[in-house]
Design an enzyme around this catalytic site. Sequence first.
Site, PDB file in Angstrom:
ATOM      1  N   ALA A  66       0.815  -1.657   0.425  1.00 41.44           N
ATOM      2  CA  ALA A  66      -0.221   0.447   0.128  1.00 41.44           C
ATOM      3  C   ALA A  66       1.006   1.142   0.280  1.00 41.44           C
ATOM      4  O   ALA A  66       2.106   1.324   0.747  1.00 41.44           O
ATOM      5  CB  ALA A  66      -0.992   0.101   1.307  1.00 41.44           C
ATOM      6  N   GLY A 124       0.848  -5.298   0.239  1.00 40.35           N
ATOM      7  CA  GLY A 124      -0.584  -5.601  -0.507  1.00 40.35           C
ATOM      8  C   GLY A 124       0.367  -5.944  -1.879  1.00 40.35           C
ATOM      9  O   GLY A 124      -0.638  -7.179  -2.346  1.00 40.35           O
ATOM     10  N   GLU A 127      -0.503  -9.600  -1.389  1.00 39.23           N
ATOM     11  CA  GLU A 127      -1.981  -9.756  -1.010  1.00 39.23           C
ATOM     12  C   GLU A 127      -2.563  -9.995  -2.430  1.00 39.23           C
ATOM     13  O   GLU A 127      -3.100 -11.086  -3.081  1.00 39.23           O
ATOM     14  CB  GLU A 127      -2.591  -8.719  -0.369  1.00 39.23           C
ATOM     15  CG  GLU A 127      -2.095  -9.110   1.483  1.00 39.23           C
ATOM     16  CD  GLU A 127      -2.624  -8.253   2.027  1.00 39.23           C
ATOM     17  OE1 GLU A 127      -2.813  -6.706   1.736  1.00 39.23           O
ATOM     18  OE2 GLU A 127      -3.267  -8.910   3.040  1.00 39.23           O
ATOM     19  N   GLU A 149       3.019  -5.110   7.964  1.00 43.22           N
ATOM     20  CA  GLU A 149       2.045  -4.683   7.954  1.00 43.22           C
ATOM     21  C   GLU A 149       1.926  -4.169   9.323  1.00 43.22           C
ATOM     22  O   GLU A 149       1.884  -2.598   9.728  1.00 43.22           O
ATOM     23  CB  GLU A 149       0.661  -4.576   7.832  1.00 43.22           C
ATOM     24  CG  GLU A 149       0.348  -4.446   5.978  1.00 43.22           C
ATOM     25  CD  GLU A 149       0.534  -5.510   5.378  1.00 43.22           C
ATOM     26  OE1 GLU A 149       1.680  -6.008   5.845  1.00 43.22           O
ATOM     27  OE2 GLU A 149       0.069  -5.350   3.966  1.00 43.22           O
TER      28      GLU A 149
END
Length: 733
Positions: A66, A124, A127, A149
């Site tokens: 992110a 992310g 992910e 994170e």
Amino acid sequence: MENFKIDVDSDGIALITFDVPGRSMNTITGSVMRDLITLVETIKTDDKIKGAVIASGKTSGFCAGADLGELNQRGAQAKDEPKSEEEKLKKQFDQSFTLNKSLRALETCGKPVAVALEGLALGGGLEIALACHYRVAADNPKIKFGLPESKVGLLPGAGGTQRLPRLIGVQNAAMMILQGADKSPQEAKGLGFINEVVPAGKTVEAAKAWVKANPKATAPWDVKGFRVKDGPFTPGGSIAYVGGNAMVSKQTNLNYPAQRNIMSCIYEGIQVPIDAALRIESRYFIKTANTPQAKGMIRTLFVNMQALGKGGNRPQGFPEYQVKKVAVLGAGLMGAGIAYVQAKAGIETVLLDVSQESAEKGKAYSKRIVDKDVSRGKLTKEKGDELLARITPSTDYSLIKGADLVVEAVFENPALKAEVTKKAEAFLGDTAVFGSNTSTLPITGLAEASVRPKNFIGIHFFSPVERMGLVELIRGKETTDETVAKAIDYVLKIRKTPIIVNDFRGFYTSRCFGTYPAEGVEMLMEGVAPAIIENVGRQCGMPMGPLEVSDSVGLDTALKIGKTNAELNQQDYKKDPRAALLSWIVEEKGRVGRKGGKGYYEYGDDGKPTRIWPGISEKIETKVTECPPELKQELTKRFLFRQCIEVARCFEEGVITDPRDADVGSILAWGFAPYTGGCISYIDLFWGTKKFVEEADRLADAYGERFRPNKLLRDMAAKGETFYERFGAKKAA
Ligand code: NAI
């Protein structure tokens, strides 16, 4: 779509190139999230596309996760936010769930999707990869895959907490997510979240081959009868949860909500089908992202650190200073460490001391580190030799000729420092910078010995130099912006984070840090059992108890500072009960702290503390031997408030002017509870100035004027202002 390019080959396999324009590394921005919706829809509905392979268009890796800078901004631009709390949460949920929805749609698009990973995939980025049906990675041990994170107080919010445990089991996944640990391609394959490892450059080919051979792909959890290896009601699962929760409590003292939420999110999500699980994850993500811990940690440990690491606090308008050669005066503890970090960064280093033997001894420090790194395979012998060859130990000051900078690290003695300044400047070019590593002596005073005080600056390192990431730069009265800019370029070159402060007693870090052990001594004198003081100190997030800190600094040093302060305030130091206690311990009992093997603690032969010195009870009667939660809370507040109030005083007095420097400095220099995001974020985000002032006033009434808020805090409280608004905005203007 500006972030994805689609090329369909003759087999109908779409090669999707992920390439965020204008950036060296792919991150998941708002624009990427919008594009993903279109991308998935295209894969699903375009009949020409039989399957897809996603790859990166960057050589830097697949995707770093992110865009935390954007996330941080989103929090700051609260102006057009919905009014009610409920609407606000709903909006946040919708925003956050968008990515989960897109990735789930990708996973269930009915066509095979593989990902080709030639480089790192973090957060992310990983992910996205986990939502593909097949993952191929290049065989390069330097590539990192992970969900980091939690390191900035967040939890993975794009399916990571649900897909990873379903792929590799709860215990393995929880460990990885809680610690934010990363894995190499081979390790990831061993764990089971990478399917295939192939030679570098061959991932797309391998991914395409898989897609061709598997025209109908589904995620394992969409196949009937799927079970998680160690779900909640299995023997493995109970170990994962019971052990995991205990570990989280022990390691975080429950100060970090992300870790607790990660455990809950996995536990709850793993028991339901994936679609419900992803909604659970999005809720926990929002809950976590809204904590002051996440906001503070993202801002300080990511956004601010990144900004300062790129020279965000550097005065503008000066060309980059090329630091190629630096002389270090004094090859003692600090000089030796400074020489090492310079040589490591490729800087030619002259290491000067009073005798060749002392200078060589200083260089030997680097040799020890290099030898260790070579023996552990972290460094090649050749690179190690190159590093050492950059350090020239000597007594000859004429070798300073041609140096871009001098760092003075001789004994803490003003006369000696003046002498070596003169001696060194005789060989130093006019534009070169002279930096003193003094820990206590005012820079303006030291600069008096210099023939060019404009080029004179404090360059304050922390011990051990090779491990501490911060350097405090101190402006003297005459130090110019150009000198500050040059010093920053030097600090960045040796890969450390610079903060800039003004020239006041104790500068910024030593002054504020000193309040923590000082508050410990106040508690001790009130009769709080030392064990309670030490445990609460650690549990509120400080790296050591305050008494152990005092022992590490040296009780004789603390006594000396106490005496000097008393002198400055024209007081008899022994009249101050704190100084009297310290003088008794040091001068009568001969306990100087860790270096002498005895202080507030007793120490074993290995130098580690064994127990608190029972003799302290001769002088102090212990009155508080129980620590119920209310007391723990009160002591915690005292520790944290005391430090923050000193930081606020530093702002009022102009010692420090940038909240980013203050926050980053408080965590990196003295380990202020990292989950807060630093002293300023603790005031701004955990309390708000208004409530902080009210609470500080209460503490002042109960324990003394040291807690009394200053004028600045009262003024800000009256206006409802935060430090970042007041001092950040001023800077930008
Ligand atoms: P140290 O005592 O380990 O080393 C000082 C060195 O300076 C000795 O090797 C000595 O032989 C050498 N020296 C003395 N006169 C000299 C001269 N005329 N020319 C060249 N070298 C000379 O001291 P340490 O701990 O390295 O401290 C050095 C400076 O760094 C002091 O100003 C101290 O306040 C400051 N400092 C120390 C920190 C620490 O944790 N020890 C942390 C931050 C700053």
